[in-house]
Write a protein that holds these residues in place. Structure first.
Motif, PDB file in Angstrom:
ATOM      1  N   UNK A   1       0.825  -1.366  -0.346  1.00 35.90           N
ATOM      2  CA  UNK A   1       0.528  -0.103   0.113  1.00 35.90           C
ATOM      3  C   UNK A   1       0.798   1.513  -0.008  1.00 35.90           C
ATOM      4  N   UNK A   2       1.862   1.292   0.276  1.00 33.40           N
ATOM      5  CA  UNK A   2       2.571   2.737   0.773  1.00 33.40           C
ATOM      6  C   UNK A   2       3.322   3.093  -0.820  1.00 33.40           C
ATOM      7  N   UNK A   3       3.299   1.910  -1.471  1.00 30.05           N
ATOM      8  CA  UNK A   3       4.375   2.713  -2.884  1.00 30.05           C
ATOM      9  C   UNK A   3       3.209   3.518  -3.652  1.00 30.05           C
ATOM     10  N   UNK A   4       2.001   3.190  -4.053  1.00 28.64           N
ATOM     11  CA  UNK A   4       0.581   4.186  -4.012  1.00 28.64           C
ATOM     12  C   UNK A   4       0.716   5.655  -3.955  1.00 28.64           C
ATOM     13  N   UNK A   5       1.093   4.991  -2.285  1.00 28.78           N
ATOM     14  CA  UNK A   5       0.752   6.668  -1.503  1.00 28.78           C
ATOM     15  C   UNK A   5       1.720   6.900  -2.202  1.00 28.78           C
ATOM     16  N   UNK A   6       3.052   6.704  -2.317  1.00 31.03           N
ATOM     17  CA  UNK A   6       4.504   7.960  -2.753  1.00 31.03           C
ATOM     18  C   UNK A   6       4.312   8.357  -4.226  1.00 31.03           C
TER      19      UNK A   6
ATOM     20  N   UNK B   1       4.882   0.463   5.367  1.00 33.91           N
ATOM     21  CA  UNK B   1       3.445   0.366   6.117  1.00 33.91           C
ATOM     22  C   UNK B   1       4.371  -0.647   7.244  1.00 33.91           C
ATOM     23  N   UNK B   2       2.812  -0.946   7.848  1.00 34.27           N
ATOM     24  CA  UNK B   2       3.370  -1.756   8.824  1.00 34.27           C
ATOM     25  C   UNK B   2       1.753  -2.617   8.916  1.00 34.27           C
ATOM     26  N   UNK B   3       2.355  -4.419   9.759  1.00 33.61           N
ATOM     27  CA  UNK B   3       1.550  -5.119   9.346  1.00 33.61           C
ATOM     28  C   UNK B   3       0.737  -5.396  10.446  1.00 33.61           C
ATOM     29  N   UNK B   4      -1.251  -4.873  10.842  1.00 32.23           N
ATOM     30  CA  UNK B   4      -1.417  -4.825  12.607  1.00 32.23           C
ATOM     31  C   UNK B   4      -1.365  -6.080  12.763  1.00 32.23           C
ATOM     32  N   UNK B   5      -0.798  -7.080  12.512  1.00 28.95           N
ATOM     33  CA  UNK B   5      -0.264  -9.170  12.972  1.00 28.95           C
ATOM     34  C   UNK B   5       0.656  -9.615  12.641  1.00 28.95           C
TER      35      UNK B   5
ATOM     36  N   UNK C   1       0.038 -10.438  20.120  1.00 32.54           N
ATOM     37  CA  UNK C   1       0.566  -8.636  19.841  1.00 32.54           C
ATOM     38  C   UNK C   1      -0.529  -8.097  19.646  1.00 32.54           C
ATOM     39  N   UNK C   2      -0.710  -6.509  19.971  1.00 33.37           N
ATOM     40  CA  UNK C   2      -1.937  -5.362  19.321  1.00 33.37           C
ATOM     41  C   UNK C   2      -0.866  -4.401  18.933  1.00 33.37           C
ATOM     42  N   UNK C   3      -1.299  -4.335  17.482  1.00 33.71           N
ATOM     43  CA  UNK C   3      -1.330  -3.140  17.093  1.00 33.71           C
ATOM     44  C   UNK C   3      -2.087  -1.931  16.773  1.00 33.71           C
ATOM     45  N   UNK C   4      -2.465  -1.223  17.880  1.00 29.70           N
ATOM     46  CA  UNK C   4      -3.770  -0.476  17.213  1.00 29.70           C
ATOM     47  C   UNK C   4      -3.754   0.728  16.501  1.00 29.70           C
TER      48      UNK C   4
ATOM     49  N   UNK D   1      -0.140   1.731   9.086  1.00 31.36           N
ATOM     50  CA  UNK D   1      -1.238  -0.036   8.766  1.00 31.36           C
ATOM     51  C   UNK D   1      -1.149  -0.046   7.318  1.00 31.36           C
ATOM     52  N   UNK D   2      -0.996  -1.332   7.255  1.00 29.56           N
ATOM     53  CA  UNK D   2      -1.819  -2.119   5.707  1.00 29.56           C
ATOM     54  C   UNK D   2      -2.702  -2.450   5.758  1.00 29.56           C
ATOM     55  N   UNK D   3      -3.951  -2.415   6.919  1.00 30.78           N
ATOM     56  CA  UNK D   3      -5.083  -3.210   6.020  1.00 30.78           C
ATOM     57  C   UNK D   3      -6.176  -1.294   6.232  1.00 30.78           C
ATOM     58  N   UNK D   4      -5.499  -0.782   5.816  1.00 31.72           N
ATOM     59  CA  UNK D   4      -5.838   0.615   6.097  1.00 31.72           C
ATOM     60  C   UNK D   4      -5.757   1.166   4.368  1.00 31.72           C
ATOM     61  N   UNK D   5      -4.983   0.558   3.841  1.00 28.99           N
ATOM     62  CA  UNK D   5      -4.044   1.046   2.484  1.00 28.99           C
ATOM     63  C   UNK D   5      -4.603   0.496   1.514  1.00 28.99           C
ATOM     64  N   UNK D   6      -5.349  -0.964   1.690  1.00 32.80           N
ATOM     65  CA  UNK D   6      -4.961  -2.210   0.376  1.00 32.80           C
ATOM     66  C   UNK D   6      -5.801  -1.998  -0.808  1.00 32.80           C
ATOM     67  N   UNK D   7      -6.346  -0.500  -0.655  1.00 30.71           N
ATOM     68  CA  UNK D   7      -7.151  -0.256  -1.568  1.00 30.71           C
ATOM     69  C   UNK D   7      -7.019   1.704  -2.047  1.00 30.71           C
ATOM     70  N   UNK D   8      -8.059   1.875  -2.715  1.00 32.22           N
ATOM     71  CA  UNK D   8      -7.603   2.909  -3.796  1.00 32.22           C
ATOM     72  C   UNK D   8      -7.486   3.795  -2.704  1.00 32.22           C
TER      73      UNK D   8
END
Length: 242
Positions: free
Chosen positions: A49-54, A138-142, A149-152, A213-220
């Motif tokens: 998800x981070x390359x499309x943001x850049x 980007x980071x994985x929530x799990x 491990x919780x990454x909120x 967080x990766x699950x927030x940026x999986x889509x456009x």
């Protein structure tokens, strides 16, 4: 585009340089990591998800991005070249048999991917004298290796000793509202900040390290949202630093 990096955007002095160490999951055909195909598109291979943001950010005048073009399983660009973790033997519980290299093979891989990337980052900073460098991850929530491990956090801001721009980033992101922002989370820039340490801290170049967080940026939709957030934040930082 090269084997080691691609450039997105139009160079301009005094702008924002975006640096993306883990942009790609590409593995060249002549390298066999000897892992299951499912892991080649896993978070251990790149920062989803981070390359499309850049690239979205680099469409704005004054923003230029340099993005890696090889998987972090080939070489981890956010490590020092003499670290064992620069070419990982295992990651999040997954063994990487193809990374058991001789000293000569390791140096050849660094020469092919690591050094050209870092040389170009250094040249861009020297030539463009950016007002701000933004290192995006980007980071994985799990994690498989630690399922409890919780990454909120929605975003984390990383830095080491030079904290003026990161403190501004934390302030402006809090002002956005609706975001859970971690200071030095889920990683501390005191411990994991190799690219920014050598490229920015060493010369007093203002920078921020960003984790989304990766699950927030999986889509456009998510990518557009966080690109806009980061553009607003970087613009405010530039104004505050001027």
């Amino acid at each position: 585009m090269t084997q080691a990096f691609e450039i997105s955007g139009v160079p301009s002095e005094g702008g924002v340089l975006i640096v993306v160490d883990h942009a790609s999951c590409h593995v060249p055909d002549d390298i066999d990591l000897a892992i299951s195909p499912e892991y080649r598109d896993d978070h251990i291979a790149y920062d989803p998800g981070i390359a499309p943001i850049a690239r979205r950010m680099s469409e704005k005048s004054g923003y230029l991005a340099i993005l890696s073009t090889a998987s972090r399983l080939i070489v981890d660009l956010n490590r020092y070249p003499d670290e064992d973790a620069v070419i990982v033997a295992s990651s999040d519980g997954v063994e990487i048999p193809g990374n058991h290299l001789s000293a000569e093979q390791k140096q050849a891989r660094l020469g092919r991917f690591y050094h050209p990337y870092h040389d170009r980052v250094g040249e861009l900073i020297a030539d463009l004298k950016p007002a701000l460098v933004a290192s995006l991850h980007s980071f994985s929530p799990t994690l498989r290796s630690n399922p409890g491990l919780e990454r909120p956090w929605d975003m984390g801001i990383m830095y080491n000793d030079h904290d003026i721009a990161p403190r501004l980033a934390l302030q402006f992101l809090e002002e956005e509202g609706g975001l859970t922002v971690g200071d030095q989370q889920p990683y501390s820039g005191k411990d994991l900040n190799a690219t920014m340490n050598r490229q920015c801290e060493a010369i007093g170049q203002p920078y921020i390290g960003v984790e989304v967080r990766q699950d927030l940026i999986r889509d456009e939709t998510g990518q557009a949202r966080f690109a806009d957030i980061l553009l607003r934040t970087c613009d405010k930082i530039r104004t505050a630093l001027a």
